[in-house]
Design a protein around this motif. Structure first.
Motif, short mmCIF file in Angstrom:
data_model
loop_
_atom_site.label_atom_id
_atom_site.label_comp_id
_atom_site.label_asym_id
_atom_site.label_seq_id
_atom_site.Cartn_x
_atom_site.Cartn_y
_atom_site.Cartn_z
N GLU A 85 -5.09 -1.59 -2.06
CA GLU A 85 -4.38 -1.39 -3.33
C GLU A 85 -4.28 0.10 -3.68
N MET A 91 -1.63 2.02 -1.57
CA MET A 91 -0.25 1.69 -1.96
C MET A 91 0.06 2.30 -3.32
N THR A 92 -0.94 2.25 -4.23
CA THR A 92 -0.71 2.78 -5.59
C THR A 92 -0.42 4.27 -5.55
N TYR A 99 -2.97 -3.12 4.06
CA TYR A 99 -2.85 -2.10 3.01
C TYR A 99 -3.75 -2.35 1.81
N GLU A 113 1.52 -8.43 -0.91
CA GLU A 113 0.14 -7.93 -1.09
C GLU A 113 -0.01 -7.20 -2.41
N ILE A 114 0.84 -6.24 -2.67
CA ILE A 114 0.70 -5.42 -3.87
C ILE A 114 0.96 -6.25 -5.11
N LEU A 138 2.89 0.49 -12.27
CA LEU A 138 3.04 0.74 -10.83
C LEU A 138 4.41 1.32 -10.51
N SER A 139 5.46 0.64 -10.98
CA SER A 139 6.79 1.06 -10.50
C SER A 139 7.84 1.21 -11.60
N TYR A 155 3.22 4.70 -4.65
CA TYR A 155 4.08 4.38 -5.80
C TYR A 155 4.07 5.54 -6.80
N LEU A 178 -2.16 -8.39 -5.68
CA LEU A 178 -3.29 -7.51 -6.03
C LEU A 178 -3.18 -7.08 -7.50
N LYS A 179 -1.99 -6.69 -7.93
CA LYS A 179 -1.82 -6.24 -9.32
C LYS A 179 -1.99 -7.40 -10.29
#
Lengths: 92, 580
Positions: free
Chosen positions: B178, B181-182, B176, A25-26, A66-67, B185, A29-30
């Protein structure tokens, strides 16, 4: 292979790897946050509207934002498969 | 007709106004809801970051961070299971927290995806690595059949190193958003950065302390409560006969001290009662040590338990040797003074007791001569000792004035002429060009230096030999051997001699003999008062042995330097500089 096709395949692989690292999902989405990309639900890039190298840079930037740099480091092996593609900053 | 049209217009206008109001209301409501949600997320973020700051502000424990974040998740999102995986050197640690009952397949799928995530990040397969797993919360139910539908992984990174992953999963799909979740993170990234900075700071401090301990000359050994050595510097390892890269154990220390101290017993007592012990004069491999055994505590104050103990080996061999030398010096000095005094007393008693001696002029003169010699020797010794004492106390005064060096040398040659003739040793002098007629020195003291050097030269030169007093001018940066050659100076000073190297403009005065020469080993002791005094006391030749020590003090009081070069069996040159 046509240059745009190369970029599409490259970015699809990048998204696929981010799906494994971050989750589907993430990751999708990104990727969809890059305006010039059309990304399907499975993470494959079907269209690039605009400059492919800019789209690639923005895609990577989104994941790094993001990470962190660590996800960027994990993409080195993918870039090796696309020698003709203009690599973004930080990749040799 | 007109009335109807008016009514219609009013009705239409009212409708437009109502619709517009409703739309405006709806948009405003939506905007307020959005802002409320943003505020709620922001407050969650701040609350979690505050809790992280409070609970882990000085901790490097990534598990604690993961625990706090997974513990707070319910405030932000819905989920069935949260988990984290930490990569340790010899295993993988997994903590799984079930908020709701799920199936075993759900857990297995989640675990598989966590392993895939770290493997993709690091390019390494961890699935076969030894595993330790803890599951808490709700039960794993065999009745539940649902699988993972929504999930995301957050890599845990300290510095540039992936240390694990945090995962959230649910049975419902598309759960979830965005922005939710962001936020997570972001929180994990901030916590990671804080821990990374802390770890960097700790590592820098550790490096500083390690560097300090490595360079300390004393041997330092630190043990934990079970006597396992956790820190040992190179000096401690050398003491135990180990190389720098070898590991030191408590048994190596016990062996090195050969049981002369109960190392374990002292450590135990020190840690138990919180006291430092000092053990003096412990012999370890021909060296003498003062050993300190102390507890190591995490803080100051009563009731704090020791983390371990520290043993410090302080080498006092040098101090002991110096103490012994001082004691020997005093004993010898007393003996050297007592012997002539004793002689004078006995002769006095003898003269007093025998009236016939007073009438025998020849015998009386002989005894008086002996008394004079003994008292002269004593006075020389006392004067030399006083000079040495003054020099060591920094109170060696000189009285510089314009002085003719040629005249001083001429006077010294005249003084020693008779002795030289009697010893059948040639005594000569040489003056190089550019030596000024006058220099600013204390003539009496410079004469004293020349007296010492010339008398030593004559003492150690066999009949048929030669003693030369040579003076030349040295210019800074010029090769002194070349200057000596031009001046016709014959000496044993080596090219590139350390004393004259890089010396500013000066006059060099040298006394060269063709005597027995001096070994390299002895050269190092020539200006040591203890060694010289000891050597002189054992020698048959007259003198206190402190002449060179005093000469050095006089030269240094004139801001000059003194040196010696020699070839054994051929001869020696003693030289000193006078600044220009």
């Amino acid at each position: 292979m046509d240059n745009t096709e190369q970029y599409k395949n490259l970015m699809s692989e990048i998204i696929a790897k981010q799906i494994v690292i971050l989750g589907p999902e993430i990751a999708v989405l990104k990727a969809r946050n890059v305006p010039s990309l059309t990304v399907s639900d499975d993470g494959s890039v079907s269209e690039i509207n605009g400059e492919p190298d800019k789209a690639l840079q923005q895609l990577i930037d989104n994941y790094v934002e993001l990470s962190g740099q660590i996800v960027k480091n994990a993409l080195g092996t993918i870039f090796l498969k696309y020698p003709s593609v203009n690599k973004p900053g930080g990749y040799k | 007709m007109q009335g109807t049209a008016l009514i219609f217009i009013i009705f239409l206008f009212s409708t437009v106004v109502v619709v517009f109001s409703l739309w405006w209301n709806f948009s405003l409501r939506k905007e307020i809801d959005r802002k409320e949600e943003d505020t709620k997320h922001r407050m969650y973020e701040l609350a979690v970051l505050k809790e992280l700051g409070d609970r882990i502000s000085y901790s490097l424990n990534i598990e604690k961070i993961a625990d706090i974040i997974t513990g707070s998740l319910g405030q932000l999102i819905e989920y069935d299971v949260s988990a984290y995986m930490i990569l340790e050197p010899d295993k993988v640690f997994i903590n799984i927290d079930l908020k709701n009952p799920v199936s075993a397949d759900f857990i297995n799928e989640m675990r598989k995806r966590m392993f895939e995530s770290v493997s993709a990040l690091l390019g390494k397969d961890f699935s076969a690595t030894k595993r330790e797993e803890v599951t808490t919360g709700a039960i794993v139910s065999s009745e539940e059949k649902d699988i993972v539908q929504s999930f995301f992984n957050i890599p845990l990174v300290i510095g540039d190193e992936v240390v694990g992953v945090l995962t959230v999963a649910d049975r419902r799909g598309g759960l979830y958003k965005e922005n939710e979740m962001t936020i997570l993170y972001k929180i994990v990234a901030q916590a990671s950065r804080a821990v990374s900075r802390l770890r960097e700071a700790v590592m820098k401090e550790e490096e500083k302390i390690s560097a300090m301990i490595e360079t300390i000359r004393d041997g330092i050994v630190m043990t934990d409560r079970d006597y396992r050595v956790i820190v040992a510097n190179p000096s401690a390892k050398a003491l135990a006969g180990l190389k720098k890269e070898e590991r030191l154990t408590i048994f190596d220390i016990i062996k090195a001290t050969e049981g002369s101290i109960d190392v374990r017993g002292r450590l135990e007592e020190s840690m138990k009662i919180g006291r430092t012990f000092t053990i003096a004069d412990v012999l370890v491999k021909d060296q003498v040590f003062e050993i300190f055994v102390a507890p190591v505590k995490a803080g100051v104050g009563e009731g704090i338990e020791a983390l371990g103990g520290v043993i410090i080996f302080h080498d006092v061999s040098g101090e002991k040797a110096a103490e012994r030398m001082r004691e020997d010096f005093v004993s010898m000095m007393v003996h050297e003074l007592r012997s002539p005094l004793d002689g004078i007393k006995k002769m006095g008693e003898f003269i007093n007791s025998d009236a016939a001696i007073c009438k025998d002029e020849g015998a009386l003169r002989e005894y008086m001569h002996m008394i004079y010699d003994s008292s002269s020797d004593m006075l020389d010794l006392v004067n030399d000792l006083l000079d040495v004492a003054k020099s060591e106390a920094g109170k060696f005064d000189i009285d510089p004035r314009p002085t003719n060096l040629r005249q001083i040398i001429a006077e010294r040659i005249k003084f020693f002429e008779t002795v030289a003739k009697s010893d059948e040793v040639e005594l000569a002098s040489l003056f190089g060009e550019h030596v000024p007629d006058e220099v600013f020195v204390d003539p009496g003291r410079i004469a004293q230096v020349l007296n010492n050097l010339i008398s030593n030269a004559l003492k150690f030169t066999a009949p048929g030999g030669k003693v030369m007093i040579q003076t030349l001018f040295h210019r800074k940066g010029t090769n002194v051997a070349a200057e000596a050659s031009v001046a016709g100076v014959e000496w044993f000073v080596k090219d590139g001699d350390d004393v004259l190297k890089d010396h500013p403009d000066c006059i060099v005065m040298a006394v060269t003999d063709t005597g027995e020469g001096i070994s390299e080993k002895s050269k190092g002791m020539l200006f040591n008062k203890f060694k010289q005094f000891e050597a002189s006391a054992k020698s048959s030749k007259r003198g206190t042995g402190l002449g060179l020590v005093i000469a050095k003090a006089i030269v240094e009081a004139h801001e000059g330097k003194i040196g010696v070069d020699s070839r054994e069996g051929v001869g020696s040159t003693f030289y000193f500089t006078i600044k220009q």
